[in-house]
Design an enzyme around this catalytic site. Structure first.
Site, PDB file in Angstrom:
ATOM      1  N   GLU A  48      47.912  45.365  39.945  1.00 27.92           N
ATOM      2  CA  GLU A  48      48.410  43.998  40.076  1.00 27.92           C
ATOM      3  C   GLU A  48      48.126  43.187  38.823  1.00 27.92           C
ATOM      4  O   GLU A  48      47.195  43.483  38.071  1.00 27.92           O
ATOM      5  CB  GLU A  48      47.808  43.317  41.313  1.00 27.92           C
ATOM      6  CG  GLU A  48      46.288  43.401  41.412  1.00 27.92           C
ATOM      7  CD  GLU A  48      45.601  42.052  41.254  1.00 27.92           C
ATOM      8  OE1 GLU A  48      46.184  41.169  40.597  1.00 27.92           O
ATOM      9  OE2 GLU A  48      44.485  41.912  41.775  1.00 27.92           O
ATOM     10  N   ARG A  73      37.085  43.129  45.344  1.00 30.58           N
ATOM     11  CA  ARG A  73      38.088  43.972  46.000  1.00 30.58           C
ATOM     12  C   ARG A  73      39.512  43.555  45.641  1.00 30.58           C
ATOM     13  O   ARG A  73      40.417  43.573  46.476  1.00 30.58           O
ATOM     14  CB  ARG A  73      37.876  43.992  47.517  1.00 30.58           C
ATOM     15  CG  ARG A  73      36.461  44.333  47.918  1.00 30.58           C
ATOM     16  CD  ARG A  73      36.274  44.416  49.402  1.00 30.58           C
ATOM     17  NE  ARG A  73      36.704  45.699  49.913  1.00 30.58           N
ATOM     18  CZ  ARG A  73      35.987  46.822  49.850  1.00 30.58           C
ATOM     19  NH1 ARG A  73      34.799  46.827  49.257  1.00 30.58           N
ATOM     20  NH2 ARG A  73      36.447  47.935  50.355  1.00 30.58           N
ATOM     21  N   CYS A  78      46.377  48.741  33.822  1.00 32.76           N
ATOM     22  CA  CYS A  78      45.870  50.022  33.316  1.00 32.76           C
ATOM     23  C   CYS A  78      44.514  49.946  32.643  1.00 32.76           C
ATOM     24  O   CYS A  78      43.656  50.802  32.870  1.00 32.76           O
ATOM     25  CB  CYS A  78      46.885  50.672  32.378  1.00 32.76           C
ATOM     26  SG  CYS A  78      47.162  49.799  30.813  1.00 32.76           S
ATOM     27  N   HIS A 115      49.810  51.381  26.961  1.00 28.09           N
ATOM     28  CA  HIS A 115      49.219  51.958  28.162  1.00 28.09           C
ATOM     29  C   HIS A 115      47.974  52.752  27.804  1.00 28.09           C
ATOM     30  O   HIS A 115      47.905  53.367  26.740  1.00 28.09           O
ATOM     31  CB  HIS A 115      50.223  52.869  28.879  1.00 28.09           C
ATOM     32  CG  HIS A 115      49.650  53.505  30.112  1.00 28.09           C
ATOM     33  ND1 HIS A 115      49.190  52.764  31.170  1.00 28.09           N
ATOM     34  CD2 HIS A 115      49.423  54.814  30.436  1.00 28.09           C
ATOM     35  CE1 HIS A 115      48.724  53.583  32.104  1.00 28.09           C
ATOM     36  NE2 HIS A 115      48.841  54.815  31.680  1.00 28.09           N
ATOM     37  N   ASP A 131      44.776  59.415  35.153  1.00 23.02           N
ATOM     38  CA  ASP A 131      45.386  58.110  34.974  1.00 23.02           C
ATOM     39  C   ASP A 131      45.468  57.426  36.336  1.00 23.02           C
ATOM     40  O   ASP A 131      46.342  57.727  37.148  1.00 23.02           O
ATOM     41  CB  ASP A 131      46.781  58.250  34.360  1.00 23.02           C
ATOM     42  CG  ASP A 131      47.376  56.907  33.974  1.00 23.02           C
ATOM     43  OD1 ASP A 131      46.787  55.868  34.333  1.00 23.02           O
ATOM     44  OD2 ASP A 131      48.441  56.891  33.327  1.00 23.02           O
TER      45      ASP A 131
END
Length: 278
Positions: A48, A73, A78, A115, A131
């Site tokens: 998110e 939580r 990435c 990434h 990943d």
């Protein structure tokens, strides 16, 4: 400073991480443990970008990441996912190389190399691509680091290929129907923490970043992948089935909580709704 010390893996609260994943020891650095941890992370912690939407930015300090993803939580993107996961693996005895990759996605123009993925090596020299931070196109399990070896993962199928003549010779592929879809390309060059900080600044602030100016969340389970792109909620199944719906303001907070496990307060939800298109 030794190269490995720049990542400050010794600051990770391993017990809190394992509690978040619902895993208990012993956890020897074996392929089975790596697979267990990888699958638990991707099916527990969502992808998110809400802190970008809320104007808070993304802090790659290890303490800040574990406070957000583990203690509060929440989810992340990435860098948060894979930097935390790399720290856990190092604490458990794996050798980890942090890699920067260029998303491919059959995009017509080159995308920025923003990434992060991980090369994880065991004591016997066996290596895997790990990943836990690519969202709904990312692997459920680690992928063997071998040219062309196919990895079947609960109905999802991946492989790595090596094309030595390319600038980024390694490519992660996801099989879609009868074709191999290129997810991202990369080299084996090890990167430093400052490289992640620079790339993170672009991806969290630049107007051309895919995570600036829109709401974007993803969730992975063994048999399905869930994606929320602004108001469009898409559910994809391992067998190729697909369901799509639109989420209005009245349901948005409930969808975040019920489908992605993210609870926002009234002020945060109001700010997120203000970004959404009508």
């Amino acid at each position: 400073m030794r190269a490995e010390d720049q990542w400050e893996s010794d600051r990770l609260d391993v017990d809190t991480y394992l509690e978040r994943l619902g895993i208990t020891g012993p956890l020897d650095p074996t392929p089975g443990t790596l697979r267990l941890l990888h699958r638990a992370h991707v099916t527990t912690i969502p992808f998110e970008n809400l802190d970008v939407v809320l104007g808070r930015g993304v802090d790659l300090d290890l303490g800040a990441m574990q406070a957000k993803l583990l203690e509060s939580r929440r989810g992340g993107y990435c860098y948060e996912h894979n930097l935390l996961f790399a720290a856990l693996l190092e604490r458990l005895g794996y050798r980890v190389t942090r890699l920067h990759a260029r998303p491919d996605l059959q995009y017509p123009k080159p995308l920025p190399r923003t990434h992060m993925a991980l090369r994880v090596e065991l004591e016997d020299g066996t290596a895997y691509l790990a990943d836990v931070g690519f969202g709904d196109s990312g692997p459920l399990d680690p992928v063997p680091f071998a040219d062309g070896e196919v990895s079947e993962q609960a109905g999802w199928t991946y492989r790595l290929t090596e094309e030595p003549d390319r600038a980024q010779p390694w490519c992660l592929h996801l099989r879609r129907g009868d074709e191999w879809f290129p997810v991202y390309r990369f080299t084996l060059e090890a990167h430093h923490r400052i490289d992640a900080v620079v790339a993170n600044h672009f991806i969290s602030t630049h107007q051309r970043s895919p995570f600036v100016g829109r709401v974007f969340l993803e969730r992975i389970a063994e048999q399905w992948r869930l994606n929320l792109n602004n108001r469009t909620l898409t559910l994809r199944h391992a067998d190729g089935g697909r369901e799509e719906s639109s989420v209005d303001d009245d349901r948005f907070g409930d969808v975040l909580a019920d489908r992605f496990g993210i609870v926002l307060n009234d002020s945060e939800l109001k700010s997120v709704l203000a970004v959404l298109p009508d």
